[in-house]
Scaffold this active site. Structure first.
Site, PDB file in Angstrom:
ATOM      1  N   TYR A 146       4.339   0.657  -2.232  1.00  0.00           N
ATOM      2  CA  TYR A 146       4.402   0.175  -3.780  1.00  0.00           C
ATOM      3  C   TYR A 146       5.815   0.429  -4.302  1.00  0.00           C
ATOM      4  CZ  TYR A 146      -0.722   0.565  -3.746  1.00  0.00           C
ATOM      5  OH  TYR A 146      -2.026   0.103  -3.401  1.00  0.00           O
ATOM      6  N   ASP A 170      -6.840  -3.144   4.058  1.00  0.00           N
ATOM      7  CA  ASP A 170      -7.536  -3.980   3.997  1.00  0.00           C
ATOM      8  C   ASP A 170      -7.497  -5.463   3.105  1.00  0.00           C
ATOM      9  OD1 ASP A 170      -7.953  -2.655   1.435  1.00  0.00           O
ATOM     10  OD2 ASP A 170      -9.660  -1.717   1.982  1.00  0.00           O
ATOM     11  N   ASP A 171      -6.200  -5.341   2.722  1.00  0.00           N
ATOM     12  CA  ASP A 171      -5.989  -6.592   1.948  1.00  0.00           C
ATOM     13  C   ASP A 171      -4.418  -7.048   1.938  1.00  0.00           C
ATOM     14  OD1 ASP A 171      -4.168  -5.470  -0.536  1.00  0.00           O
ATOM     15  OD2 ASP A 171      -5.987  -4.254  -0.251  1.00  0.00           O
ATOM     16  N   ASP A 176      -5.701   2.036   6.945  1.00  0.00           N
ATOM     17  CA  ASP A 176      -6.882   1.321   6.872  1.00  0.00           C
ATOM     18  C   ASP A 176      -6.344   0.328   5.740  1.00  0.00           C
ATOM     19  OD1 ASP A 176      -6.805   3.470   4.992  1.00  0.00           O
ATOM     20  OD2 ASP A 176      -9.037   3.226   4.840  1.00  0.00           O
ATOM     21  N   ASP A 198       0.844  -1.272   0.051  1.00  0.00           N
ATOM     22  CA  ASP A 198      -0.099   0.163  -0.001  1.00  0.00           C
ATOM     23  C   ASP A 198       0.905   1.195   0.086  1.00  0.00           C
ATOM     24  OD1 ASP A 198      -2.759   1.249   0.195  1.00  0.00           O
ATOM     25  OD2 ASP A 198      -3.315  -0.415   1.306  1.00  0.00           O
ATOM     26  N   ARG A 242     -13.994   0.063   3.609  1.00  0.00           N
ATOM     27  CA  ARG A 242     -14.281   1.618   2.821  1.00  0.00           C
ATOM     28  C   ARG A 242     -15.741   1.591   2.138  1.00  0.00           C
ATOM     29  NH1 ARG A 242      -8.382   1.871   0.039  1.00  0.00           N
ATOM     30  NH2 ARG A 242      -7.011   1.074   1.821  1.00  0.00           N
TER      31      ARG A 242
END
Length: 642
Positions: free
Chosen positions: A319, A217-218, A215, A209, A504
């Site tokens: 990233y 989420d994966d 937050d 990310d 989200r």
């Protein structure tokens, strides 16, 4: 003087005229001028003159009659106001002499609304305000409003976000009941539920990310096999900590999505939940819904298994770190994770190749980051190109969502994101364009998924001077929520849903609830048309608030640039009256007016081309432009060709 008999005949004649005059019920819609229109349920539309439009508001439901307007035209005459949907609005406070008004910030409401002295709340000229309509303009055309809140002034820090939050009803605070419910969540609830779940903490999941994302989420992990891969996609599971029907869920349902602004986020869930107990933070055991996808050597999905699980991310990677590792190596990533991350990269490349061959892959577009100063204004706009890590995550999310959708469809449950392809009114021209450009014997069928995908793949590689894929993409219908699992033509998928962002998006959270019920052999939730429509509407409002706030900030920045600056731009859309271009370095969209252009220019709606005998403009074409006018009140940018 008329005798009694004549008066009776005249009365009868008037009654006959009244009875024979067509009358309808319809919905009022405005225009960019003072006139408007009223549409009926039967699809007919009638003209409302400026005088008639002054009596009503966009969205009003009215009874009206139709009368001749000269030159064989007709017009609507309002007889009765049935319902008005416009109750509150936001805008700019205007003082003109002794008159005090609000200039509404509304797409179609282009009139000032008078504010009586007792309802002005000490607002000053230029203030941004929210207001309630206290007097409807019907029947005399004199609307009035009451100031409810003074949102701020032009100099108020972050006024762009504050105003759009107010305009679109995005609440930044949670109720005391919601805060209390979140404060009662603790690690023991995770431990209690973990005992009943599949333990996948041994798998080396990682998250990828942006550096500042909290937050999360994966999380991802891929195992390479001689005949393919097993891709594990772990998704945060906030629904496990949210009681159905609770105040916390009601808050999530009302917001429906997190809204992302340049300076902050208006979250769907309280941050203690979305950034702590449900966020897939590195080194922490977290509840997750996990998709285990068995892929063949070509990355086709052979098997989908879904698990209620407990996982532990081994690292939070950015990233840039992952892209660097894929390209040349990265010492910032622990050595023991190099292999799993590179397997992920290989798997993502194969997934992309599978989509290229079997589905539709959209063109890459850069992102733009606004760098704000202490006053909340833009100091710099940074163009961010998507790298290999962005594409890796995208491929994993797409295959996960597609596989979950197919699994749900097989269970006759869930909600789906459906996209029907080319808009109905443009199908004829689109088919004619492909017949002509691809050298087909007859007009092709663009209504079935198999044919649609094949044709657009041919359009991508066709030897033509027209950007066929781009032309067709500008004629696509909007995606909608549905329960049938119909195709998503834009992606080329037989069905699609979103499962990967429950922190989200409320629909993703509901998909988790549906999957969990099916795994537990329980009756899954049923979704009504009204529920799906409400989710879609609230998500659209949040998206519009974010986009308009960003456009406002960008135009303020552009307004400070040196006059006469030339900008490299790309044509992104055209119609008969204008060309829309995007400034390459900043992502700002502006319009070039073509209505008064001399030189015999013509517009072809089939090819979306402006041309004359000497030149032509096509979608995707590069050009240089300069600023003609920036209208900050309407957040509109007018450009001219340099």
């Amino acid at each position: 003087m008329l005798d009694k008999n004549a008066l009776t005949q005249l009365k009868q004649l008037k009654q006959e005229i009244h009875d024979n005059t067509p009358r309808y019920k319809g919905l009022v819609r405005g225009s960019h001028g003072r006139f408007g229109f009223v549409g009926t349920d039967e699809g007919k539309s009638y003209f409302l003159s400026p005088d008639e439009m002054e009596k009503v508001l966009p969205g009003d439901t009215i009874d009206f009659r139709v009368e001749p307007a000269g030159d064989d035209k007709e017009q609507a005459i309002i007889e009765k106001l049935l319902e008005s949907e416009l109750k509150t609005f936001c805008g700019r406070y205007i003082v003109r002499g002794k008159g005090h008004f609000i200039d509404p910030d509304h797409d179609k409401l282009n009139r000032w609304i008078f504010v009586p002295p007792q309802d002005r709340l000490n607002a000053e000229d230029g203030d941004f305000v929210s207001a309630t309509l206290t007097r409807h303009p019907f029947p005399k055309g004199k609307a009035q409003a009451r100031i409810d809140t003074i949102i701020g002034k032009e100099t108020t820090p972050n006024i762009e976000r504050l105003f759009m939050q107010a305009r679109f009803g995005l609440d930044n605070e949670f109720s005391e009941e919601v805060v209390k419910a979140v404060n009662e969540i603790d690690a023991s609830q995770i431990e209690t539920q973990a005992a009943e779940r599949t333990d996948l903490t041994h798998l080396p999941f990682v998250t990828i990310d942006s550096a500042g994302t909290r937050d999360i989420d994966d999380a991802l992990f891929a195992e390479a096999h001689s005949d393919g891969w097993t891709l594990w996609v772990a998704i945060a599971d906030p629904d496990a900590l949210i009681q159905a029907g609770s105040a916390l869920e009601d808050a999530a349902a009302k917001r429906a999505t997190s809204a992302y602004f340049a300076d902050s986020v208006v979250p769907m869930l309280p941050t203690e939940l979305s950034e702590n107990f449900s966020s897939l933070q590195a080194g922490e055991k977290r509840l997750a819904m996990v998709a285990e996808l068995r892929l063949d050597a070509d990355a086709g999905v052979k098997e989908t298994k879904l698990h209620s699980a407990i996982i532990e991310s081994k690292a939070k990677l950015t990233y840039s770190q992952v892209a660097q590792l894929i390209d040349s190596g990265c010492d910032d990533i622990p050595a023991e994770l190099h292999g799993p991350v590179l397997h992920l990269a290989d798997c993502a490349r194969a997934l992309n190749q599978w989509r290229q061959a079997n589905c539709l892959v959209m063109e890459d577009r850069p992102d733009y980051k606004l760098v704000l100063n202490e006053q909340g204004k833009v100091d710099e706009i940074v163009r961010i190109e998507r790298n290999a890590a962005h594409k890796l995550v995208e491929e994993c999310m797409l295959v996960c969502n597609r596989s979950v959708a197919e699994w749900l469809r097989s269970q006759n449950a869930g909600m789906f994101i459906q996209q029907s392809g080319i808009r109905t009114e443009r199908l004829g021209e689109a088919a004619a364009l492909l017949k002509e450009q691809l050298g087909l014997e007859q007009k092709p069928d663009l209504t079935t998924l198999e044919s649609y995908v094949k044709l657009l793949q041919q359009a991508t590689t066709a030897e033509t001077d027209l950007p066929l894929r781009t032309i067709l993409s500008r004629q696509m219908d909007r995606s909608v929520f549905g329960r049938e699992g119909s195709p998503h033509m834009g992606l080329g998928f037989s069905c699609y849903t979103t499962f990967t962002s429950p922190l989200r998006k409320y629909n993703d959270l509901l998909i988790h609830r549906t999957v969990r019920a099916l795994l537990n052999n329980e009756t899954p939730p049923a979704f009504t048309d009204e529920q799906l429509s409400n989710i879609q509407d609230r998500q659209n409002r949040a998206r519009m608030a974010s986009n308009l706030s960003e456009q406002w900030l960008k135009l303020e920045w552009l307004n400070r640039q040196e006059e006469g600056t030339l900008y490299d731009a790309t044509i992104v859309h055209m119609n008969s009256s204008s060309i829309t271009v995007r400034l390459n370095s900043s992502g700002i969209d502006g319009v070039i007016d073509r209505r008064k252009t001399k030189g015999g220019w013509k517009f072809d709606s089939k090819t979306i081309v402006h041309s004359n005998d000497k030149a032509r403009f096509v979608l995707g074409q590069a050009m240089k432009v300069e600023v003609q006018e920036i209208d900050m009140s309407k957040r509109a940018l007018r450009l001219r060709i340099a």
